[in-house]
Design an enzyme around this catalytic site. Sequence first.
Site, PDB file in Angstrom:
ATOM      1  N   HIS A  27      -6.794  -6.215  -0.318  1.00 16.19           N
ATOM      2  CA  HIS A  27      -5.746  -5.203  -0.225  1.00 16.19           C
ATOM      3  C   HIS A  27      -4.624  -5.673   0.709  1.00 16.19           C
ATOM      4  O   HIS A  27      -4.804  -5.753   1.926  1.00 16.19           O
ATOM      5  CB  HIS A  27      -6.322  -3.885   0.266  1.00 16.19           C
TER       6      HIS A  27
ATOM      7  N   SER B 206       0.858  -1.190   0.000  1.00 21.15           N
ATOM      8  CA  SER B 206       0.000   0.000   0.000  1.00 21.15           C
ATOM      9  C   SER B 206       0.897   1.244   0.000  1.00 21.15           C
ATOM     10  O   SER B 206       1.691   1.429  -0.921  1.00 21.15           O
ATOM     11  CB  SER B 206      -0.955  -0.025   1.195  1.00 21.15           C
TER      12      SER B 206
ATOM     13  N   ASP C 136      -8.700  -6.233  -4.872  1.00 20.89           N
ATOM     14  CA  ASP C 136      -8.332  -5.117  -4.004  1.00 20.89           C
ATOM     15  C   ASP C 136      -9.367  -4.001  -4.157  1.00 20.89           C
ATOM     16  O   ASP C 136      -9.516  -3.432  -5.238  1.00 20.89           O
ATOM     17  CB  ASP C 136      -6.940  -4.610  -4.386  1.00 20.89           C
TER      18      ASP C 136
ATOM     19  N   ASP D  86     -13.015 -22.733  -7.836  1.00 13.92           N
ATOM     20  CA  ASP D  86     -12.421 -22.436  -6.541  1.00 13.92           C
ATOM     21  C   ASP D  86     -12.972 -21.156  -5.919  1.00 13.92           C
ATOM     22  O   ASP D  86     -12.438 -20.659  -4.917  1.00 13.92           O
ATOM     23  CB  ASP D  86     -10.899 -22.341  -6.655  1.00 13.92           C
TER      24      ASP D  86
ATOM     25  N   VAL E 169     -11.010 -24.497 -13.041  1.00 12.41           N
ATOM     26  CA  VAL E 169     -11.102 -24.919 -11.644  1.00 12.41           C
ATOM     27  C   VAL E 169     -12.203 -24.115 -10.950  1.00 12.41           C
ATOM     28  O   VAL E 169     -12.218 -22.882 -11.024  1.00 12.41           O
ATOM     29  CB  VAL E 169      -9.771 -24.705 -10.901  1.00 12.41           C
TER      30      VAL E 169
ATOM     31  N   ASP F 146     -10.914 -20.726 -15.689  1.00 10.61           N
ATOM     32  CA  ASP F 146      -9.549 -21.274 -15.634  1.00 10.61           C
ATOM     33  C   ASP F 146      -9.548 -22.792 -15.493  1.00 10.61           C
ATOM     34  O   ASP F 146      -8.489 -23.404 -15.325  1.00 10.61           O
ATOM     35  CB  ASP F 146      -8.761 -20.648 -14.487  1.00 10.61           C
TER      36      ASP F 146
ATOM     37  N   ASP G 280     -15.899 -17.944 -12.536  1.00 12.66           N
ATOM     38  CA  ASP G 280     -15.030 -18.772 -11.706  1.00 12.66           C
ATOM     39  C   ASP G 280     -14.334 -19.872 -12.507  1.00 12.66           C
ATOM     40  O   ASP G 280     -13.126 -20.077 -12.407  1.00 12.66           O
ATOM     41  CB  ASP G 280     -15.872 -19.374 -10.568  1.00 12.66           C
TER      42      ASP G 280
END
Length: 524
Positions: free
Chosen positions: A448, A184, A412, A258, A256, A254, A251
């Site tokens: 974050h 940060s 984030d 997860d 998968v 990719d 989701d």
Amino acid sequence: MAALAPTQACTASTFSTISLFGADTLSISANLVTNYDFAVPDGWRYSQPPVNVHNATFCNVTVTYTHPGQDDTIDAEIWLPPSDWNGILQSIGGGGWTAGRYYLSYAGMAGALHDGYATATTNAGVGNSPDPASWGLVSPGNMNLVAFDNFGQTSLNDLAILAKAVIRAYYGQDPRYSYWNGCSNGGRQASILAQQYPTAYNGIIAAAPAMQWVELAATSIWPAFYMDLTKQYPRKCEMTKLTAITVAECDALDGVNDGIISDPDECKTTFNLDDHLGTPFFCNETGTTMTITETAIDVARAILDGPRYSNGDFLWFGYELGTDLSALAATTCTGAESNTCIPVQRQSLQFWWKFFVLGDLAANITTLTHEQYDQLYLTLKKKLAPVAATEPRISAFQRAGGKMLTFHGLIDAAITPASTLHYFNEVFNILDNSTSFYRYYRVPGLQHCYGGPGGQPVQMFDQLRAWVENGTAPGASPVTVTLPGNGTMRQVVCPYPLKAVYQSFCAGASAAGAAGAEECWECQ
């Protein structure tokens, strides 16, 4: 290399000859701290694993100094192992409007001490207030330019010089290597060091860096401004549902399931907010079944697209798909109707205007026009120049042999990860062979600095050390992802532009077995 021991006592007289060009020493204290405990949780060291520090002993040296004529007072704090020093300095950054010497800095220092490092932090002379209200004005309408300069840059090089001098006085030698670890604002500080003080540290972790301080400020207050501008105030439950819909749709892209969007760019090619207008859901806030409204769709689109000037021109990047929309468009509601809701960040928006434009925190303002929002951004560009860390020409750091690793969580909600990618691409386009010293990791599911279902890259600091000390360039970095059912899966994150690709031979295996191993992932 064998562990090192001090050659001098932990007393103020040991450090009495330490000096800093352009500064006068006001005081030096040194005391031996014993029985020090700090249970450092997962994520609080950003790129290193959690540790339980128990009964630690260290020499705590605090150098208090001033820059003559500047009317400032800065504290640099250095912790020194009285035995088993590994010969390395690890300085720890701050967060928010805090330069250091606060709980996350001390967590990082405790962990560094546990691992054998000498460690350091600075308060930049501004204390640990959550905003600059207590130190940013010398009088109504007049910014404390010295304080902003110390916070933004000067104190960082000062700390490197002082920490090395303190180490030299105590151990009779310089550190073999010096590192900076921050997230940060600590990531912004890391970036400043690479840009302006290229020989201060051999290696730098610049996690979720707040480099574009002004643009990020404008982005953080954009949702509250947009809601007030358009008089649209979606409920938390509605934005939570929209986030869940987004994750559910993207989701498995990719391969998968997860509970994480691993590639928000690919998600953008298939996901359309408008497709979900009218979707029913149960709202816990109201205890009723509601539907996704045009209000929620419009506010979500504005957040994901990012702030715009009043004429519609691009101002800065928005947040990534999968980020918690209820946190970004946070509202509080006092009744059953949406017109009883107000933006949580309205006071923050007003603070930025009153402090930086008016220079008067006592001013009475209610709402801003879009033209005033433009003015706020342009004013910040001028007044906060010392805090910005946006120079991509970091060839001096490259020539000095420095190495820098950056990572940024893709959900984030404090700093848009698109800003870090933008800077990385600038460096890549300007400098030849930039990945020979600077690499960037996008971390799916990470909030974050830490938190969220995505894994924490706790091996990255060791990978940085191997790069600096042995020339071993980092590739995949292991993480442990928390699955929707609270199980875990071992995965990897990859240096951009490579992506972690799930290997077909692991399909069908249990998460506790082969499917949970980082060997099931390859950077491609």
